[in-house]
Structures are given as structure tokens and as C-alpha cells.
Design a protein around this motif. Structure first.
Motif, PDB file in Angstrom:
ATOM      1  N   VAL A 118       0.711  -1.256  -0.183  1.00 22.35           N
ATOM      2  CA  VAL A 118       0.068  -0.214   0.042  1.00 22.35           C
ATOM      3  C   VAL A 118       0.909   1.230  -0.006  1.00 22.35           C
ATOM      4  N   LEU A 119       0.415   2.073  -1.059  1.00 26.10           N
ATOM      5  CA  LEU A 119       1.415   3.409  -1.101  1.00 26.10           C
ATOM      6  C   LEU A 119       0.247   4.418  -0.478  1.00 26.10           C
ATOM      7  N   GLY A 120       0.616   5.024   0.557  1.00 29.99           N
ATOM      8  CA  GLY A 120      -0.168   6.253   1.231  1.00 29.99           C
ATOM      9  C   GLY A 120       0.561   7.720   0.316  1.00 29.99           C
ATOM     10  N   SER A 169       4.831  -1.612  -8.337  1.00 29.76           N
ATOM     11  CA  SER A 169       5.395  -1.825  -7.221  1.00 29.76           C
ATOM     12  C   SER A 169       3.994  -2.030  -6.199  1.00 29.76           C
ATOM     13  N   PHE A 170       2.978  -1.472  -6.362  1.00 32.15           N
ATOM     14  CA  PHE A 170       1.922  -1.250  -5.158  1.00 32.15           C
ATOM     15  C   PHE A 170       0.776  -2.045  -5.771  1.00 32.15           C
ATOM     16  N   ARG A 193      -0.823   9.707 -14.235  1.00 29.57           N
ATOM     17  CA  ARG A 193       0.077   8.453 -14.990  1.00 29.57           C
ATOM     18  C   ARG A 193       0.970   7.957 -14.135  1.00 29.57           C
ATOM     19  N   GLU A 194       1.507   8.564 -13.004  1.00 26.93           N
ATOM     20  CA  GLU A 194       2.427   7.887 -12.293  1.00 26.93           C
ATOM     21  C   GLU A 194       1.655   6.963 -11.310  1.00 26.93           C
ATOM     22  N   LEU A 238       0.771   1.315 -10.082  1.00 30.37           N
ATOM     23  CA  LEU A 238       0.094   0.033  -9.568  1.00 30.37           C
ATOM     24  C   LEU A 238       0.415  -1.177 -10.314  1.00 30.37           C
ATOM     25  N   ARG A 239       0.279  -2.381  -9.650  1.00 36.66           N
ATOM     26  CA  ARG A 239       0.227  -3.569 -10.368  1.00 36.66           C
ATOM     27  C   ARG A 239      -1.051  -3.637 -11.147  1.00 36.66           C
TER      28      ARG A 239
END
Length: 250
Positions: free
Chosen positions: A62-64, A124-125, A145-146, A151-152
Motif C-alpha cells: 500500500v502506498l499512502g 510496485s503497489f 499517469r504515475e 500500480l500492478r
């Protein structure tokens, strides 16, 4: 000074004055989350529906995103997620570090500017959690876009978005005083308004930028809801000022 540095200094002052989005959760809230009793916010008042999340967060990455402050990441860590938090305000990251040390979990803490390419590899997430904060970024489409890039496939983006209405009205929320877009970098009058109220550097964004931008980035919209400021005249009149969106990367 870059406007992002102005915002980091401004938010630090807000935190010192007791800003609600800079107050980390307490130990009891963390323990309740571990027991399955939890909620998180993308917008001021409405908890995010649990069905917006995977059934089990244990082991998920998880990315916050611009999500420092020790409010959401500790909850996801309590649920077993492998958390990374990215924020540009050191005080917000310090809050994340303190909660992690207090509760004994690991978290990757990254100071970075979300208006630039994110410092993560592709896919990565499993989930990006992005509370209302892109109002501090002039251009949001590169950010979407980032998000899609990191995201996978099948990963989810949960985002809180300002719909621009707050920037139209005066501080009392009674009169229309501004045109849109609200862009203090190109409008000296709008810059002066923000400086007078110690509001940093903020920008309005359109439906096309916020939701259309997600779609153009290759994300698929799954659900959304509206929310109010939580207080003030617009709230009393039940005028929505925020959106929350759930999208996924196919």
C-alpha cells in the motif's frame, strides 16, 4: 522558493496549531483496527466504504500518496499491509515514524514531491491511497499517469478530490468572488488571498482533470461519492465540495 516548499512550511505551521489532518491516531484506535474495527477518510467526513478495499489487506503493498500524518497508514499496517508513505512535509512524515515506533510495525517513509515522477518502480503497489491533497499540485494529469504506472495490474487507486467549489467563494462562503481555474501562480489577486489566510499555494482542478485524467491514464473508474467540508455555510447548505473515486488499473 518553489511552491511545494511554501506548502511544506505552511502545513508545518498548521500542524503546530493543531491541524486535524496532522494529528496521528492514538493507540486505542490502532488496537481496534487490529481487531477489525476501523475506518479511514479520503475526504473530510465520509468514511471510505470497506468494499472499496480488497477483502484482505494482509501482505498487500500500500502506498499512502501525500498521506502523511499518521492517520491512515497505521490502520492499514494494523490490518497487515506492507505500507509506504510519501509526503513532502517532514512533520507529516515524523508523525508516521512516531506511530510506527510506538506500535512496533515497519513502514517505508519517503520524502518526495508528488508533482514529479514518483520514486518507485513500475507495478510496485497493490493499492494507492491518496486523500485530498492534489489541490497543492498545479498539474494533476502527470500524477494520475504515475499512479497507473506504480500500480500492478488489478491494483486500486482510492483518491479524494477537491471539486473546485471552495475556491469560488469568499471565506464566509457567502459570495462568489473568484473565477476558475484558481491558479495563484498566474493570478496575483488569488495569490494575495492565499497569503492573507496563510493557505499556502493551492489550485482548483476540473472534473475533466480529476476524473477524466484518471481515465486517460489507463485507469478504470469503479465507484465514487461526494462529500462536504464538514462545517461552514456550504456544509450547512449540503453543497458537495469534494469527490472520492475508486479506480483500478486493468
Amino acid at each position: 522558493m518553489d511552491y511545494q516548499d511554501i506548502n511544506a512550511q505552511t502545513i508545518t505551521r498548521w500542524i503546530e496549531d493543531g491541524w486535524e489532518w496532522g494529528r496521528p491516531i492514538d493507540h486505542g484506535t490502532y488496537m481496534r483496527a487490529q481487531a477489525g474495527d476501523w475506518s479511514v477518510l479520503l475526504t473530510p467526513t465520509r468514511p471510505v466504504p470497506h468494499d472499496w478495499f480488497p477483502d484482505d489487506l494482509a501482505g498487500l503493498r500500500v502506498l499512502g500518496l501525500a498521506s502523511g500524518g499518521g492517520q491512515q497508514m497505521p490502520v492499514f499496517a494494523a490490518l497487515g499491509a506492507r505500507c509506504t508513505v510519501l509526503d513532502y512535509t517532514p512533520a507529516q512524515l515524523d508523525a508516521e515514524r512516531r506511530v510506527a515506533e510506538r506500535e512496533g510495525y515497519g513502514i517505508d517513509i519517503v520524502r518526495a514531491d508528488m508533482s514529479r515522477p514518483l520514486p518507485f518502480a513500475d507495478a510496485s503497489f497493490d493499492l494507492v491511497f491518496h486523500p485530498v491533497s492534489n489541490c497543492y499540485v498545479r498539474e494533476v494529469e502527470p500524477l494520475w499517469r504515475e499512479c497507473a504506472r506504480v500500480l500492478r495490474p488489478g491494483g486500486r487507486l482510492l483518491a479524494g478530490l477537491d471539486n473546485g467549489f471552495n475556491y469560488v467563494v469568499d471565506d464566509a462562503e457567502e459570495r462568489v468572488v473568484n473565477h476558475l481555474p484558481f491558479d495563484p501562480l498566474s493570478d496575483a489577486g488569488q495569490r494575495a488571498q492565499l497569503e492573507e489566510s496563510d493557505s499556502g499555494i493551492q489550485f482548483s482542478h476540473t472534473l475533466d482533470e480529476q476524473i477524466g485524467g484518471q481515465l486517460r491514464a489507463g485507469l478504470r473508474l469503479l465507484d465514487l461519492y461526494e462529500d462536504t467540508n464538514g462545517s461552514g455555510r456550504l456544509h450547512e447548505l449540503r453543497i458537495p465540495t469534494f469527490w472520492a473515486t475508486l479506480a483500478c488499473r486493468d
